[in-house]
Design a protein around this motif. Structure first.
Motif, PDB file in Angstrom:
ATOM      1  N   LEU A 460      16.931  31.722 -11.517  1.00  0.00           N
ATOM      2  CA  LEU A 460      17.146  30.478 -12.257  1.00  0.00           C
ATOM      3  C   LEU A 460      18.612  30.048 -12.221  1.00  0.00           C
ATOM      4  O   LEU A 460      19.513  30.837 -12.522  1.00  0.00           O
ATOM      5  CB  LEU A 460      16.709  30.662 -13.717  1.00  0.00           C
ATOM      6  N   ASN A 461      18.874  28.809 -11.823  1.00  0.00           N
ATOM      7  CA  ASN A 461      20.235  28.285 -11.879  1.00  0.00           C
ATOM      8  C   ASN A 461      20.230  26.889 -12.485  1.00  0.00           C
ATOM      9  O   ASN A 461      19.175  26.332 -12.791  1.00  0.00           O
ATOM     10  CB  ASN A 461      20.884  28.302 -10.487  1.00  0.00           C
ATOM     11  N   SER A 462      21.421  26.329 -12.661  1.00  0.00           N
ATOM     12  CA  SER A 462      21.533  25.059 -13.383  1.00  0.00           C
ATOM     13  C   SER A 462      20.820  23.922 -12.662  1.00  0.00           C
ATOM     14  O   SER A 462      20.344  22.987 -13.296  1.00  0.00           O
ATOM     15  CB  SER A 462      23.008  24.707 -13.611  1.00  0.00           C
ATOM     16  N   LEU A 463      20.713  24.022 -11.323  1.00  0.00           N
ATOM     17  CA  LEU A 463      20.037  22.941 -10.600  1.00  0.00           C
ATOM     18  C   LEU A 463      18.546  22.910 -10.961  1.00  0.00           C
ATOM     19  O   LEU A 463      17.977  21.841 -11.167  1.00  0.00           O
ATOM     20  CB  LEU A 463      20.241  23.104  -9.088  1.00  0.00           C
ATOM     21  N   ASP A 464      17.931  24.094 -11.053  1.00  0.00           N
ATOM     22  CA  ASP A 464      16.517  24.145 -11.450  1.00  0.00           C
ATOM     23  C   ASP A 464      16.335  23.492 -12.815  1.00  0.00           C
ATOM     24  O   ASP A 464      15.390  22.748 -13.040  1.00  0.00           O
ATOM     25  CB  ASP A 464      16.033  25.602 -11.544  1.00  0.00           C
ATOM     26  N   ARG A 466      18.328  21.296 -14.273  1.00  0.00           N
ATOM     27  CA  ARG A 466      18.570  19.849 -14.190  1.00  0.00           C
ATOM     28  C   ARG A 466      17.343  19.116 -13.651  1.00  0.00           C
ATOM     29  O   ARG A 466      16.926  18.088 -14.184  1.00  0.00           O
ATOM     30  CB  ARG A 466      19.764  19.565 -13.276  1.00  0.00           C
ATOM     31  N   LEU A 467      16.784  19.671 -12.567  1.00  0.00           N
ATOM     32  CA  LEU A 467      15.625  19.013 -11.956  1.00  0.00           C
ATOM     33  C   LEU A 467      14.450  18.993 -12.945  1.00  0.00           C
ATOM     34  O   LEU A 467      13.677  18.042 -12.987  1.00  0.00           O
ATOM     35  CB  LEU A 467      15.221  19.719 -10.655  1.00  0.00           C
ATOM     36  N   PRO A 479      22.669  18.189 -19.997  1.00  0.00           N
ATOM     37  CA  PRO A 479      23.966  18.814 -20.267  1.00  0.00           C
ATOM     38  C   PRO A 479      24.904  18.784 -19.046  1.00  0.00           C
ATOM     39  O   PRO A 479      24.447  18.803 -17.907  1.00  0.00           O
ATOM     40  CB  PRO A 479      23.585  20.264 -20.612  1.00  0.00           C
ATOM     41  N   ARG A 480      26.198  18.716 -19.333  1.00  0.00           N
ATOM     42  CA  ARG A 480      27.174  18.797 -18.246  1.00  0.00           C
ATOM     43  C   ARG A 480      27.336  20.263 -17.815  1.00  0.00           C
ATOM     44  O   ARG A 480      27.426  20.562 -16.648  1.00  0.00           O
ATOM     45  CB  ARG A 480      28.533  18.238 -18.678  1.00  0.00           C
ATOM     46  N   VAL A 484      23.747  30.227 -18.042  1.00  0.00           N
ATOM     47  CA  VAL A 484      22.478  30.946 -17.920  1.00  0.00           C
ATOM     48  C   VAL A 484      22.794  32.423 -18.079  1.00  0.00           C
ATOM     49  O   VAL A 484      23.621  32.966 -17.347  1.00  0.00           O
ATOM     50  CB  VAL A 484      21.810  30.677 -16.554  1.00  0.00           C
TER      51      VAL A 484
END
Lengths: 511, 83
Positions: A460-464, A466-467, A479-480, A484
């Motif tokens: 899991l990362n911030s792109l997942d 965000r999407l 969120p900016r 995680v």
């Protein structure tokens, strides 16, 4: 209590009649589109009549609405007038919001029809087909001949005029019901306070789905002022906004501070002497931006306006050019407002002090569509209904009101109200998330939204995230910064997940 | 022209935990909230310094910087025009 079913201002039977009558006085007043095209009030009325002729006839339900989900164009404004002229309420939806969010709203609203344009038609077609709701495509109507037949004018406006949607604490936005009387009381104050006249020209920056647009639309049309409609693309482009101000000779600006910041950054050495009023609302105005704006608009008065969707504007502060306070106070109440400061037990605080701001005014919403939510925010005192704003304020020795903070989880991000619980809810619905807590930090650039996410999922990362959020939340609610972590959300000594603890850790790390 | 430094900048400034192969040329940086309005200004300052470009006020438009692919095209066209 507001009057019901009896809109009668100077002999008019409806808010729509009143608007039409005032607009008929100034048939040649100009409305500028983002593309530079200009039409007159008379042409706007004509387009509105043509659109009205395509709307479904009155149905069986007591209070009907028509949703409008289209780019901010002349036709979109004409559609608003057309819906009002049928006696119905209009529900403006932001076409830049995720489709899933729009259809959640529409499912709950059951509109008689949805007015769309070519681009939103494609998005909403599956929903319209599934629910059997007619779509009225403005781009198709535009190709038709103007309506020559005189349409019967509905003589009685239903109470409701507009339905706005604002962030709720779960995934479902709250619907705010606004009556024609409230819009009329509001435009009256604006025209008086600004002395709006036929030689003015108002910049409408906010999308029609925001309450800020009430000032732009109704105060302008009622006073015969010119109007500039900035669509979503133009609204983000500082250079284009500067051009529009100069081309149209804008005299009144109205937006969230973030848009003025954009403008200040793009204006360079430009000076715009035609501007006589700069109105901003929705979040704190950074002092350095204000200083630049004083230079760009040498002849303008600056008003910091305070209000919310539920009450419309209730306080304002005339910003002095010398010895400008930072942060700016909320100022003093509008003439139509009664207010009090309440402590945590609901007892009134007199004189200097800090408490939750409760306001009562003719511009107040009738309520939320969900009566339970309405009951939760209204308080009754001495025969008046007060809206509990959730804003913690301080009254100083001079009686001036200052913003202190929130009593709940609602924050303003780029002028958009976001309930942090809604962000948490959306994050937690990702299958890889065990637990999530969003929180805000305050930097010199304004309010920043962050999130702590506990996950045992390696990938899991911030792109997942965000999407995932993009599917249901508007962009300002994403969120900016994401953290995680395997660690649980920080808790206070009572074991409660604590946003403040996260914000403090984050802010001290930045120092 | 190499755009490696652009990709590194975006990764380091806005997307530290996102694997490089997920930052595709088409990914919408604005809609995902990876780059916000302030982020666009940071990005522009970087482009001007790194690629020796002048971004005109007209080009201060978030829509021109929606994806890495789009930014690369902008750099290429501006560099070509200046040469």
């Amino acid at each position: 209590m507001l009057q019901r079913n009896s809109f009668d201002i100077n002999g008019t039977q409806s808010f729509s009649d009143l608007l039409r009558r005032e607009m008929d006085v100034m048939p040649d007043a100009a409305i500028h589109g983002s593309d530079g095209a200009v039409i007159t009030y008379a042409e706007l009325q004509e387009r509105s009549d043509t659109i009205r002729s395509t709307l479904p006839g009155p149905g069986q339900r007591a209070e009907e609405s028509i949703a409008i989900c289209a780019a901010k164009t002349h036709d979109c404004l004409a559609a608003i007038l057309a819906v009002l002229a049928t006696g119905r309420a209009y529900a403006p939806l932001d076409p830049t919001h995720p489709t899933a969010r729009l259809t959640t709203i529409l499912d709950d609203l059951h509109p008689s029809a949805v007015v769309v344009d070519a681009s939103t038609e494609a998005l909403l077609k599956p929903w319209a087909h599934a629910t059997g709701t007619p779509l009225i495509d403005l781009d198709l109507i535009a190709e038709r001949d103007p309506c020559v037949a005189t349409l019967p004018v509905v003589s009685v406006q239903q109470d409701l005029a507009a339905l706005l949607h604002t962030s709720g604490s779960t995934g479902k936005p709250k619907r705010v019901e606004i009556e024609a009387h409230a819009l009329n009381a509001f435009q009256g104050w604006v025209i008086d306070e600004l002395s709006l006249r036929i030689d003015d020209c108002v910049m409408s920056h906010a999308p029609f789905a925001f309450d800020l647009s009430f000032l732009d639309i109704y105060a302008s049309l009622m006073s015969g002022a010119g109007l500039v409609l900035a669509d979503s693309k133009t609204a983000r482009n500082g250079a284009r906004l500067c051009d529009l101000i100069q081309q149209a000779g804008v005299t009144v600006w109205h937006s969230a501070p973030s848009a003025l910041k954009l403008l200040a950054e793009s204006a360079g050495d430009k000076v715009m002497p035609t501007m006589r009023c700069v109105l901003f609302a929705g979040e704190p105005m950074p002092a350095r931006v204000l200083q630049r704006l004083f230079r760009i608009f040498p002849n303008a008065r600056f008003l910091n306006i305070y209000g919310c969707t539920e009450t419309n504007d209730t306080f304002f502060y005339e910003v002095p050019r010398e010895n400008t306070p930072d942060p700016l106070p909320l100022g003093r109440k509008l003439p139509y407002v009664a207010f009090l400061l309440a402590d945590a037990d609901g007892a009134e605080i007199n004189g200097e002090g800090e408490g939750e701001l409760w306001v009562s005014c003719p511009t107040m919403m009738r309520g939320y569509a969900d009566p339970e939510l309405t009951t939760a925010v209204l308080a009754h005192r001495d025969g008046r209904s007060y809206y509990r704003s959730g804003d913690l304020v301080r009254r100083d020795a001079e009686g001036v009101i200052h913003f202190v903070g929130r009593v709940d989880t609602v924050v303003k991000l780029s002028g958009v109200r976001v309930d942090l619980n809604e962000v948490d809810f959306a994050l937690a619905s990702h299958p890889g998330v065990d637990e999530a807590l969003s929180f805000v930090t305050y930097t010199s650039d304004g309010t920043v939204l962050n999130a702590w996410v506990t996950s045992h999922c390696d990938e899991l990362n911030s792109l997942d995230l965000r999407l995932h959020l993009m599917k249901t939340l508007p962009t300002p609610a994403i969120p900016r910064n994401f953290t995680v972590s395997l660690l649980p959300v920080p808790r206070n000594s009572n074991g409660k997940a604590c946003r403040r603890l996260l914000a403090q850790t984050c802010e001290s790390a930045a120092k | 022209m190499s755009f490696q430094s652009l990709r590194s900048f975006i990764a380091e400034e806005f997307a530290l935990d996102i694997p490089a192969d997920r930052l595709t040329p088409e990914l919408d940086l604005i809609e995902t909230g990876i780059v916000d309005s302030l982020g666009v200004l940071k990005l522009i300052a970087f482009l001007e310094g790194e690629y020796d470009l002048t971004i005109t006020p007209d080009e201060l438009d978030a829509d021109l910087y929606r994806s890495i692919g789009q930014i690369e095209e902008l750099i290429a066209s501006k560099t070509a025009a200046a040469a």
